[in-house]
Design a protein around this motif. Structure first.
Motif, mmCIF file in Angstrom:
data_model
loop_
_atom_site.group_PDB
_atom_site.id
_atom_site.type_symbol
_atom_site.label_atom_id
_atom_site.label_comp_id
_atom_site.label_asym_id
_atom_site.label_seq_id
_atom_site.Cartn_x
_atom_site.Cartn_y
_atom_site.Cartn_z
ATOM 1 N N ILE A 13 -68.917 -99.586 7.693
ATOM 2 C CA ILE A 13 -69.369 -99.678 8.092
ATOM 3 C C ILE A 13 -71.084 -99.155 7.289
ATOM 4 C CG2 ILE A 13 -70.242 -97.364 8.235
ATOM 5 C CD1 ILE A 13 -67.250 -96.613 9.298
ATOM 6 N N ALA A 14 -70.313 -99.438 5.839
ATOM 7 C CA ALA A 14 -71.995 -99.414 5.163
ATOM 8 C C ALA A 14 -72.213 -100.508 5.033
ATOM 9 C CB ALA A 14 -71.545 -99.606 3.453
ATOM 10 N N GLU A 15 -71.649 -101.301 5.776
ATOM 11 C CA GLU A 15 -72.351 -102.641 5.937
ATOM 12 C C GLU A 15 -73.438 -102.780 6.618
ATOM 13 O OE1 GLU A 15 -71.233 -107.638 6.137
ATOM 14 O OE2 GLU A 15 -69.466 -106.013 4.853
ATOM 15 N N GLN A 16 -72.333 -102.748 7.957
ATOM 16 C CA GLN A 16 -73.318 -102.577 9.452
ATOM 17 C C GLN A 16 -74.347 -101.686 9.560
ATOM 18 O OE1 GLN A 16 -73.604 -104.403 12.477
ATOM 19 N NE2 GLN A 16 -71.702 -104.657 11.743
ATOM 20 N N ALA A 17 -74.209 -100.758 8.658
ATOM 21 C CA ALA A 17 -75.569 -99.444 8.382
ATOM 22 C C ALA A 17 -76.546 -100.294 7.198
ATOM 23 C CB ALA A 17 -74.862 -98.191 8.380
ATOM 24 N N VAL A 18 -76.297 -100.869 6.826
ATOM 25 C CA VAL A 18 -77.271 -101.978 5.530
ATOM 26 C C VAL A 18 -77.536 -100.619 4.882
ATOM 27 C CG1 VAL A 18 -79.360 -102.922 4.985
ATOM 28 C CG2 VAL A 18 -77.667 -102.907 7.132
ATOM 29 N N LEU A 19 -76.275 -100.398 4.621
ATOM 30 C CA LEU A 19 -76.252 -99.129 3.205
ATOM 31 C C LEU A 19 -74.871 -99.122 2.168
ATOM 32 C CD1 LEU A 19 -76.354 -95.909 6.355
ATOM 33 C CD2 LEU A 19 -78.129 -96.680 4.167
ATOM 34 N N GLU A 20 -75.722 -98.483 1.319
ATOM 35 C CA GLU A 20 -74.176 -98.657 0.137
ATOM 36 C C GLU A 20 -73.228 -98.317 0.120
ATOM 37 O OE1 GLU A 20 -74.330 -100.052 -2.112
ATOM 38 O OE2 GLU A 20 -76.521 -101.143 -2.155
ATOM 39 N N PRO A 21 -71.721 -98.157 0.173
ATOM 40 C CA PRO A 21 -70.812 -97.358 0.604
ATOM 41 C C PRO A 21 -71.181 -95.657 -0.203
ATOM 42 C CG PRO A 21 -70.426 -98.861 -0.343
ATOM 43 C CD PRO A 21 -71.608 -99.401 -0.858
ATOM 44 N N SER A 34 -68.524 -103.282 13.847
ATOM 45 C CA SER A 34 -67.498 -102.678 13.208
ATOM 46 C C SER A 34 -66.754 -102.830 13.282
ATOM 47 C CB SER A 34 -68.501 -100.791 12.768
ATOM 48 O OG SER A 34 -69.666 -101.259 12.491
ATOM 49 N N ILE A 35 -66.023 -102.572 14.837
ATOM 50 C CA ILE A 35 -64.332 -102.728 15.436
ATOM 51 C C ILE A 35 -63.891 -104.022 14.859
ATOM 52 C CG2 ILE A 35 -63.170 -102.751 17.281
ATOM 53 C CD1 ILE A 35 -65.074 -100.358 18.310
ATOM 54 N N PHE A 36 -64.991 -105.343 15.745
ATOM 55 C CA PHE A 36 -63.649 -106.387 15.362
ATOM 56 C C PHE A 36 -63.999 -107.073 13.497
ATOM 57 C CE2 PHE A 36 -66.923 -108.259 18.990
ATOM 58 C CZ PHE A 36 -65.659 -108.440 20.128
ATOM 59 N N ALA A 37 -64.918 -105.937 12.969
ATOM 60 C CA ALA A 37 -64.948 -106.735 11.280
ATOM 61 C C ALA A 37 -62.934 -105.543 10.674
ATOM 62 C CB ALA A 37 -65.900 -106.108 10.514
ATOM 63 N N ILE A 38 -63.642 -103.895 11.294
ATOM 64 C CA ILE A 38 -62.519 -103.550 11.218
ATOM 65 C C ILE A 38 -60.969 -103.834 11.665
ATOM 66 C CG2 ILE A 38 -60.810 -101.228 11.778
ATOM 67 C CD1 ILE A 38 -64.257 -99.921 11.384
#
Length: 88
Positions: free
Chosen positions: A13-21, A43-47
Motif C-alpha cells: 500500500i505504501a508503495e502504491q501511495a508513494v509513502l514510507e511504510p 494494490s490488489i494485483f500486488a497483494i
C-alpha cells in the motif's frame, strides 16, 4: 513468505501511495492515502501476487464482498483470512 502479512500489505500500500511504510497507519483509508481506483486495482494485483491468493473480483463493493477495503487494518485482516483459507 518473508515478514508477516501486515508488514507486507503495508509495504504494498505504501508503495502504491508513494509513502514510507511508517506513514501508513492501520486506521487510514486508501482514499486518505491518496490511492485512487487504479491504485486500488494495482494494490490488489500486488497483494494477490505476494501472497499467491485470489482477491474476490467484487472487493471494491462492500455490499457484495467479504473482502473489506475500508481501512488498512481491514485489508490486512481480509488478506490474513484468504491466506489461512488457502493453507486450509
Amino acid at each position: 513468505m518473508s515478514g508477516n502479512v501486515r508488514d507486507q500489505v503495508i509495504d504494498i500500500i505504501a508503495e502504491q501511495a508513494v509513502l514510507e511504510p511508517s506513514d501508513v497507519s492501520d486506521t487510514a483509508t486508501l482514499e486518505e492515502l491518496g490511492i485512487d481506483s487504479l491504485g486500488l486495482v494495482e494494490s490488489i494485483f500486488a497483494i494477490e501476487e505476494a501472497f499467491d491468493i485470489s482477491v474476490p473480483f467484487n472487493a471494491n463493493d462492500p455490499s457484495e464482498s467479504e473482502f473489506d477495503i475500508s481501512s488498512v487494518a481491514s485489508i490486512v485482516k481480509a488478506v490474513e483470512k484468504l491466506v489461512a483459507e488457502q493453507k486450509g
